[in-house]
Write an enzyme that holds these catalytic residues in place. Structure first.
Site, mmCIF file in Angstrom:
data_model
loop_
_atom_site.group_PDB
_atom_site.id
_atom_site.type_symbol
_atom_site.label_atom_id
_atom_site.label_comp_id
_atom_site.label_asym_id
_atom_site.label_seq_id
_atom_site.Cartn_x
_atom_site.Cartn_y
_atom_site.Cartn_z
ATOM 1 C CG HIS A 1 -57.826 8.709 -20.183
ATOM 2 N ND1 HIS A 1 -58.401 7.637 -20.804
ATOM 3 C CD2 HIS A 1 -58.849 9.523 -19.813
ATOM 4 C CE1 HIS A 1 -59.725 7.794 -20.826
ATOM 5 N NE2 HIS A 1 -60.009 8.933 -20.227
ATOM 6 C CB SER A 2 -58.093 4.327 -19.547
ATOM 7 O OG SER A 2 -58.792 3.102 -19.495
ATOM 8 C CG MET A 3 -52.876 0.653 -20.017
ATOM 9 S SD MET A 3 -52.484 -0.025 -21.642
ATOM 10 C CE MET A 3 -50.698 -0.149 -21.531
#
Length: 290
Positions: free
Chosen positions: A125-127
């Site tokens: 998720h995200s990074m």
């Protein structure tokens, strides 16, 4: 425990006066001279002790393994959830965090290969999506086993330029403003103890993303499922659709209710999607590309 020596104090004083980029480069060189952490430190594992498939999970910037603590309760029982525990947080709080993606992925590959003795998938998720993607490419470069599927959430396609200015070197109050805009509760932002522990890790993680340089390679021959938040003002649908450039013929995009951190507010919906796709993967014998 004894305090730092005069030599260590002098070194820290000299490092403090270096420009941020030189300081980061020196930190990475020092890291490469140190012994790597024992592989087991990288993983917090839940679910089946003899899994048919392992799901390695990578959190967003500043996050840790607690995000995935209950996931095995809702995923197929044949799946073992292996949450990635990065240096600098939780039981590895005493270790310096990574500040460059290349070194992070290199250390991760060394740690994860012993667990690739059966089908596996990556979720980020995200990074964490960026880390999972680059790890998959690194495994391909070295001829290691490939994931049966990639699950990537809340991060723009990596070939797109970063639309944001670099903020990792800016004051804490600026980072707090970013957190507030992305949905961090004010009660957390106002808690000095929490922020004292969170901000150094968040700053390092943001530096990993801010300094990332994409290198073009052939698309991954791995089924890719991408997820986004319908109210995410940071990563839009178009940013996510362009992940298709990095995938083979099997690509899907699902938008779920919520902002950038829809992984929390729409967790049940997300896990239902993961369950369906993992079951399909298991029914296909793992689906690992040749």
């Amino acid at each position: 425990m004894t305090g730092p020596t005069m030599t260590e104090q002098g070194l820290r004083a000299r490092l403090a006066h270096l420009p941020p980029e030189q300081r980061a480069q020196l930190a990475e060189r020092l890291r490469r001279t140190r012994p790597s952490a024992a592989p087991e430190k990288w993983f917090v594992r839940h679910g089946s002790a003899d899994p048919a498939l392992r799901l390695f999970c990578f959190s967003y910037a500043g996050g840790g393994t607690t995000l995935f603590r209950s996931w095995s309760d809702q995923l197929p029982e044949q799946v073992e959830v292996c949450a990635i525990q990065l240096p600098g947080r939780e039981s590895r709080a005493a270790e310096p965090p990574h500040r460059r993606l290349v070194s992070l992925v290199g250390d991760l590959e060394t740690a994860i290969v012993p667990l690739l003795d059966r089908p596996f998938a990556l979720f980020g998720h995200s990074m964490g999506a960026l880390v999972a993607f680059e790890l998959a490419r690194q495994l391909r470069r070295t001829g290691s086993p490939q994931p049966a599927r990639l699950f990537l959430a809340a991060f723009r396609a990596p070939q797109l330029p970063n639309p944001n200015i670099r903020i990792y070197h800016l004051p804490d109050e600026v980072l707090k403003t970013v957190l507030a805009k992305e949905g961090t509760p004010q009660s957390v932002l106002d808690n000095d103890d929490i922020m004292r522990a969170l901000l150094p890790i968040l700053r390092a993680d943001i530096e990993v993303c801010d300094t990332y340089e994409y290198t073009a390679e052939a698309p991954l021959s791995i089924p890719m499922s991408v997820f986004g938040g319908q109210q995410d003002v940071r990563v839009g649908r178009t940013d996510l659709e362009l992940w298709k450039v990095q995938a083979g013929n099997d690509f899907g995009l699902t938008m779920l209710p919520g902002p950038h951190f829809f992984i929390q507010v729409s967790q049940d919906l997300l896990l239902a999607h993961l369950t369906n796709e993992l079951r399909s993967t298991l029914n296909n014998g793992g689906g690992i590309p040749a």
